[in-house]
Design an enzyme around this catalytic site. Structure first.
Site, short mmCIF file in Angstrom:
data_model
loop_
_atom_site.label_atom_id
_atom_site.label_comp_id
_atom_site.label_asym_id
_atom_site.label_seq_id
_atom_site.Cartn_x
_atom_site.Cartn_y
_atom_site.Cartn_z
N GLU A 167 0.74 -1.08 -0.05
CA GLU A 167 0.03 0.12 0.00
C GLU A 167 0.67 1.29 -0.01
OE1 GLU A 167 0.55 -1.25 4.12
OE2 GLU A 167 0.13 -2.20 2.28
N ASN A 177 4.71 4.00 -4.10
CA ASN A 177 4.72 3.53 -5.57
C ASN A 177 5.42 4.00 -6.38
OD1 ASN A 177 2.17 2.03 -4.60
ND2 ASN A 177 0.94 3.70 -5.02
N SER A 226 15.00 -23.94 -10.38
CA SER A 226 14.63 -22.53 -10.00
C SER A 226 15.94 -21.64 -9.93
CB SER A 226 13.81 -22.53 -8.80
OG SER A 226 14.53 -23.06 -7.74
N HIS A 280 29.69 17.22 -13.26
CA HIS A 280 29.27 16.04 -14.46
C HIS A 280 28.22 15.17 -14.07
CE1 HIS A 280 31.70 13.12 -12.24
NE2 HIS A 280 30.98 12.14 -12.78
N SER A 282 30.79 9.11 -8.24
CA SER A 282 30.79 10.36 -8.66
C SER A 282 29.96 11.34 -7.84
CB SER A 282 30.43 10.40 -10.01
OG SER A 282 31.14 9.89 -11.13
#
Length: 755
Positions: free
Chosen positions: A225, A228, A340, A557, A705
């Site tokens: 819940e 997202n 698997s 950068h 970086s």
């Protein structure tokens, strides 16, 4: 949900060909599935004592195989909340493994090729010919996926084909206990046939390619819940069932072989055998550029699940250039993967050699590795066991250590014991080198007079003296200049007005004790100024350092646009502070960026002036896990040979794509700019500072970086000496890391931020 094992054969027959029919009628389907269904219904209803409403549906989810027909069924139960755990246990006992992480309750309506079940969506797809099609999370790319979602994508291919699935975008919550994708080697979500479980994000260059063992595959997305994310996009297609690189006869003096489908992850349920034969009288050496064969919690000693067998079973993760020697001109190599969890696999090269001369034209290490003769006696441990550095005769460009080793001459008198017996650091005190590059007799140091002219000969003495101000002397707020080296925040008041100790709420941490190449895991709160900069849809991209409750320092950068991403736009960034594990971002503080200030003189070709500032959209609450690093004054000296720390989540090795999950730390030392400029082909400017371990193996790398290079000063307080900028590869010999020299930008930072 439970699915029938794909190895199950229905309607046994003496002639297997009779089972290979193009179609199966619905009547046959019912005949096959009904007895099994009735048995399961009886078992489940017995467990539930008929207290709950349930529904059972059969779909023609059947596939033909050489072993017969595989039938899939789907059952859904609507259970009172108070009884869910009891039913979960009962269902788990049927399958022999733990139940699915998310229960689905209640049936909805069927539309098109989808079956919607209270927030659950089931979709069916079929691969065709050479065509490539797409599956994506609901809403992608326009919106984030929904909470409390369960989605299935059932993918089929034609008979005698496999399915190839490649994720080009993956951006989910980093904690797999919350949101995750699972790929199954079946049409039913059986935990026995999970190919992979993924969460978090896909790195640029990371290959997430999976191949099924048969002509079916299932992809599921489960969300909770909270939090997202954008989701995923994947391409699927069908490929011939026969994979070309699975076994065979290999002859000649040398050759290569790889795991099936490489560089894709190898498929489950695979067995390959290579028979290697070299000319009579020669032996075989097998060298691996990549060797990654493992399943979750697999025993790396007995290797019962996935393994490669040469002289014995091999599994786990091995470093590049791992060598295995076979004392014969013939060898059998076997590869096995079970039902698997698959991994990246391996890429290997075999080579014939004379038993009496295993490394013709090259140097043979004690561990059987062959290296170029140019690397012998060069001062670096190229073999990994120091065998290339023993019994050497030093040349005129080397230091002859008393213990017999030879080291590069530019390591002499740099304050570090490179020889191991301190030979390189003896007889170094005949002259004192001033910070302005003048040299004076050593006895003039600390005599109470400014013999250097910049006060540096009096800077590390018991008493500091007032000197004429210069670019190299510390200036108090009352404009008095003192000779003491790095007096700011050292715990002693040196300025009459106390200004050197006035702004010192920085650089402390609760631990006294990056993936930085060659580094180690950090502790929680050990580097409280370390920041992880996430780009939306990319995840972690760069590091940064906290310098106040509102401002960060990073590399210029990191915030330059390219053809794909607008890195210069503040709204594209998410800032995670107080973070240790990239898989646990929910435990850290998330902030957004209000403003980005890149240095106006940044040069994208030379990386000169590679520094930028980020302003947060709101102040962050400082704590033991979030705390500013100290900014050095322009006069602060970080001498060559001094040990400093680099930290970050960047790549673990130059040749791999994945970054570290846990924050890494590594200790390197500062290298003289003159020496560094020679090593780096004169690409160093005065606004850069070099650091590393010149023997190689420890360095910052891609993903680090913008992060900090910090120096511990006299009272344990830590100062930001550099910002991770650029390098030639990662951890290469004689190729140090290059950092932006922060002392050169102290005035600019103060002007822009007020810090």
């Amino acid at each position: 949900d439970h699915g029938l094992d794909q190895t199950e054969q229905f309607l046994p027959a003496s002639d297997a060909k009779k089972l290979q029919k193009k179609r199966i009628s619905f009547r046959a389907m019912v005949a096959i599935g009904l007895p099994t269904a009735l048995a399961i219904i009886a078992l489940v209803t017995g467990l539930l004592v008929w207290h709950f409403h349930f529904a059972l549906y059969f779909f023609p989810f059947s596939e033909g195989s050489n072993n017969g027909i595989i039938a899939y069924y789907l059952s859904e139960f609507n259970v009172p909340e108070s009884q869910v755990s009891a039913v979960d246990e009962a269902m788990a006992s049927l399958d022999g493994v733990g139940n699915a992480r998310k229960s689905r309750r209640g049936f909805g309506r069927r539309t098109d090729n989808s079956l919607i079940i209270d927030g659950s969506v089931k979709r069916s797809h079929h691969a065709h010919g050479n065509q490539t099609d797409i599956i994506r999370s609901p809403g992608f790319p326009d919106s984030a996926y929904l909470p409390n979602l369960y989605t299935e994508w059932q993918i089929r291919a034609d008979p005698e084909h496999r399915i190839r699935l490649e994720f080009d975008v993956l951006d989910l919550e980093k904690d797999c206990r919350n949101d995750f994708i699972k790929v199954y080697d079946s049409l039913a979500p059986s935990e026995k046939q999970v190919i992979v479980e993924k969460c978090g994000y896909r790195l640029p260059g990371e290959k997430l390619i999976f191949i099924s063992s048969g002509n079916v595959m299932l992809v599921t997305l489960v969300t909770n819940e909270e939090k997202n994310f954008p989701g995923f996009r994947a391409f699927y297609s069908q490929i011939p069932a026969k994979i070309q690189d699975c076994g065979g006869r290999l002859t000649g003096l040398r050759g290569t072989f790889t795991s099936p489908g490489y560089p894709s992850h190898y498929p489950p349920q695979t067995d390959c055998v290579w028979n290697i034969e070299v000319p009579s009288g020669k032996h075989i050496k097998v060298k691996f550029d990549k060797l990654s064969i493992h399943s979750p919690e697999q025993n790396a000693i007995s290797c019962p699940e996935d393994y490669l067998e040469i002289n014995y079973r091999i599994c786990g993760e091995k470093p590049p250039k791992t060598v295995y020697t076979i004392k014969s001109n013939q060898a059998t190599v076997r590869f096995h993967s079970d039902l698997s969890y698959v991994s990246e696999g391996f890429s290997a090269e075999f080579e014939a050699f004379e038993p009496t001369n295993p490394c013709p034209g090259r140097f043979q290490c004690d561990n059987d590795l062959c290296v170029s003769p140019n690397l012998q006696c060069d001062g670096y441990n190229d073999c990994g066991d120091m065998s290339d550095e023993r019994g050497c005769t030093c040349n005129e460009t080397q230091i002859k250590c008393m213990n017999g080793f030879c080291k590069p001459s530019f390591w002499r008198c740099d304050g570090v014991n490179d020889c191991g017996d301190n030979t390189d650091e003896e007889n170094c005190a005949q002259e004192f080198r001033c910070r302005n590059s003048r040299c004076i007799p050593a006895q003039k140091q600390c005599n109470g007079y400014n013999d250097c002219g910049d006060g540096s000969d009096e800077s590390q003495c018991e008493k500091s003296i007032a000197v004429h101000c210069s670019a190299l002397t510390y200036k108090c707020k009352n404009n008095q200049c003192i000779s003491k080296l790095n007096p700011m925040c050292d715990g002693e008041t040196d300025c009459v007005d106390g200004s050197d100790e006035a702004e010192c709420k920085c650089g402390t941490k609760p631990y006294k004790s990056s993936r930085i190449v060659g580094g180690k895991d950090s502790n929680d709160g050990e580097w409280p100024w370390q920041v992880s900069l996430h780009m939306k849809t990319q995840g972690h991209v760069c590091g940064a350092s906290v310098i106040s409750n509102r401002w960060l320092v990073t590399a210029a950068h990191c915030v330059q646009d390219n053809e794909k991403f607008n890195y210069s736009q503040p709204d594209q960034w998410e800032v995670y502070l107080g973070l240790l594990n990239q898989g646990e971002t929910s435990k850290s503080t998330l902030k957004h960026v209000k403003r980005i200030i890149s240095h106006p003189l940044y040069d994208h070709l030379s990386y000169d002036n590679d520094i930028a500032l980020m302003e947060l959209d709101s102040p962050v609450t400082l704590s033991q896990n979030i705390w500013p690093v100290c900014l050095p004054e322009a006069t602060h000296d970080f001498p060559a040979g001094k040990s400093v720390w680099i930290t970050g989540w960047g790549k673990l090795r130059e040749e791999v794509d994945a970054i570290a999950s846990l924050l890494q730390k590594a200790e390197v030392r500062i290298i003289n700019n003159t020496v560094c400029s020679k090593l780096m082909d004169n690409g160093i400017t005065p606004r850069m500072i070099c650091a590393g371990v010149l023997s190689g193996g420890v360095d910052a790398c891609q993903g680090d970086s913008g992060g900090p290079m910090t120096s511990t000063e006299s009272n344990g307080r830590m100062f930001l000496a550099g910002v991770v900028s650029w390098g030639d590869g990662c951890g290469r010999r004689n190729r140090p890391g290059i950092y932006t020299r922060v002392t050169e930008y102290r005035s600019w930072i103060r002007e822009m931020t007020g810090v």
